[in-house]
Design a protein around this motif. Sequence first.
Motif, short mmCIF file in Angstrom:
data_model
loop_
_atom_site.label_atom_id
_atom_site.label_comp_id
_atom_site.label_asym_id
_atom_site.label_seq_id
_atom_site.Cartn_x
_atom_site.Cartn_y
_atom_site.Cartn_z
N ALA A 106 0.84 -1.19 0.00
CA ALA A 106 0.00 0.00 0.00
C ALA A 106 0.87 1.24 0.00
O ALA A 106 2.00 1.23 0.51
CB ALA A 106 -0.92 0.01 1.22
N LEU A 123 -4.09 0.64 -2.55
CA LEU A 123 -3.72 -0.71 -2.14
C LEU A 123 -3.40 -1.53 -3.39
O LEU A 123 -4.02 -1.32 -4.43
CB LEU A 123 -4.88 -1.38 -1.39
N ASP A 139 -8.45 3.31 -1.91
CA ASP A 139 -9.01 3.03 -0.59
C ASP A 139 -10.05 4.09 -0.24
O ASP A 139 -9.74 5.14 0.34
CB ASP A 139 -7.90 3.01 0.45
N SER A 183 -9.45 2.00 4.81
CA SER A 183 -9.26 0.66 5.38
C SER A 183 -9.99 0.50 6.73
O SER A 183 -9.41 0.17 7.75
CB SER A 183 -7.77 0.33 5.52
N HIS A 205 -1.52 5.49 3.51
CA HIS A 205 -0.85 4.24 3.84
C HIS A 205 0.67 4.41 3.81
O HIS A 205 1.22 5.12 2.96
CB HIS A 205 -1.25 3.14 2.85
N LEU A 248 -12.07 0.35 -3.31
CA LEU A 248 -12.44 -0.33 -2.07
C LEU A 248 -13.59 0.42 -1.44
O LEU A 248 -13.46 1.59 -1.05
CB LEU A 248 -11.25 -0.38 -1.10
#
Length: 423
Positions: free
Chosen positions: A24, A29, A39, A43, A51, A382
């Motif tokens: 990441a 990611l 993301d 997360s 990240h 995500l």
Amino acid sequence: MTSPVWHPFTQHGLGEPIPQIVSASGAWLTCDDGHRLLDGISSWWVITHGHCEPRIAAAITAQASTLDQMIFAGYTHPQAEALARSLVALTPPGLDHVFFSDSGSTAVEVALKMALGHWHNRGEARHRLLVIEHSYHGDTIGTMSVGERGVFNRAYAPLLFDVETVPFPAQGQVQASLDALERLCRTGEKPAAFIVEPLVLGAGGMLFYPPETLRAFAEICAQHDVLFIVDEVMTGWGRTGTLFACEQAGVAPDILCLAKGLTGGAVPLAATLASAAIFESHRSMDRATMFFHSSSFTANPVCCAAANANLAIWRDEDVPGRIAALGLALDEGLATLAGLGRLHNPRRIGAIAAIDMVVPDGGYLSDVAPRLRAHALAQGLLLRPLGNTIYLMPPYCTTPAEIAQAFSVIADAVDTRPNWHTR
């Protein structure tokens, strides 16, 4: 070969694919097959600056080679001391003592035990706990007890203790909510505490309410000498636009719970801050009145080092400016969805944007959520909708172009799949 891993909030019987993330950076990611994912939910609401943030990663590396772990019962270390002093300085006035733990759930468990222990040690019979309708505070026994009852915890009902509920202060129903709190504070045994998620009820569906209501909640509690607990596990560290959500209401709670973004999301750490009065009610020459709580990794030095690096970023860099810019991009994205007839109630506070999908069954187990999640995954995003509530809570490093990309994926899913509400 079938993996032996049992994943949280995952129905393995459905056989849904579980991507393997191998690296990441920033807002992105990377899967083991090279597929990249933006993301969109930090997360699970933890990553703030991005990240593998270099300053936090460097602090973790340096601390791990110096002091990795030690007992915190009766011992201390420099990282914890520095972090506690910084937290007292940053948080609302009156929160003079810091108790470390390892997750949002345990931070709230600690808060509940502090509240009950406070009244017990003062010789007052106070056991009632008050909560807000639709709230969520974690998945341990105590935190499930003070959260909304339903599919999340139905199987564990025999373990849960009773609480009393204040209606959610939805628009047009604020006074009814305040009146209910007032009535509960006046009736019967005086409550021990009232616990709230400030300004945003997260898992309840990204439900927003204004700072004025939060301030009124605090004032009622103060008038009746009821401890006011603010759970900033999700809302803290800039998510609502200010460092802590309670700042917007000018509220100084008796107990404050922090986790998730405390370390920038890199490693697990939590803190429960309490007033001097609560600390003093546990301090005496009698060992029986000490605060009976701990975990093996309380104030882990590596995690504290990460948190200190996070606080340094807040001191040195224009994080509020990044959040403000992110908010503008989120507003633009919500505007692009406004014309889609199957979406309603667009809303945004700080770095959180949400909108609801019109479906016959909008509960948490609505089929819309996994279908939208799968579509987003295929398109490189995500996403994890809460039933029919679609939301974005991206890291603060996410660019306007990346936000536009995320909203484009959502719009495509909603606009081109009109039959998602049917089986």
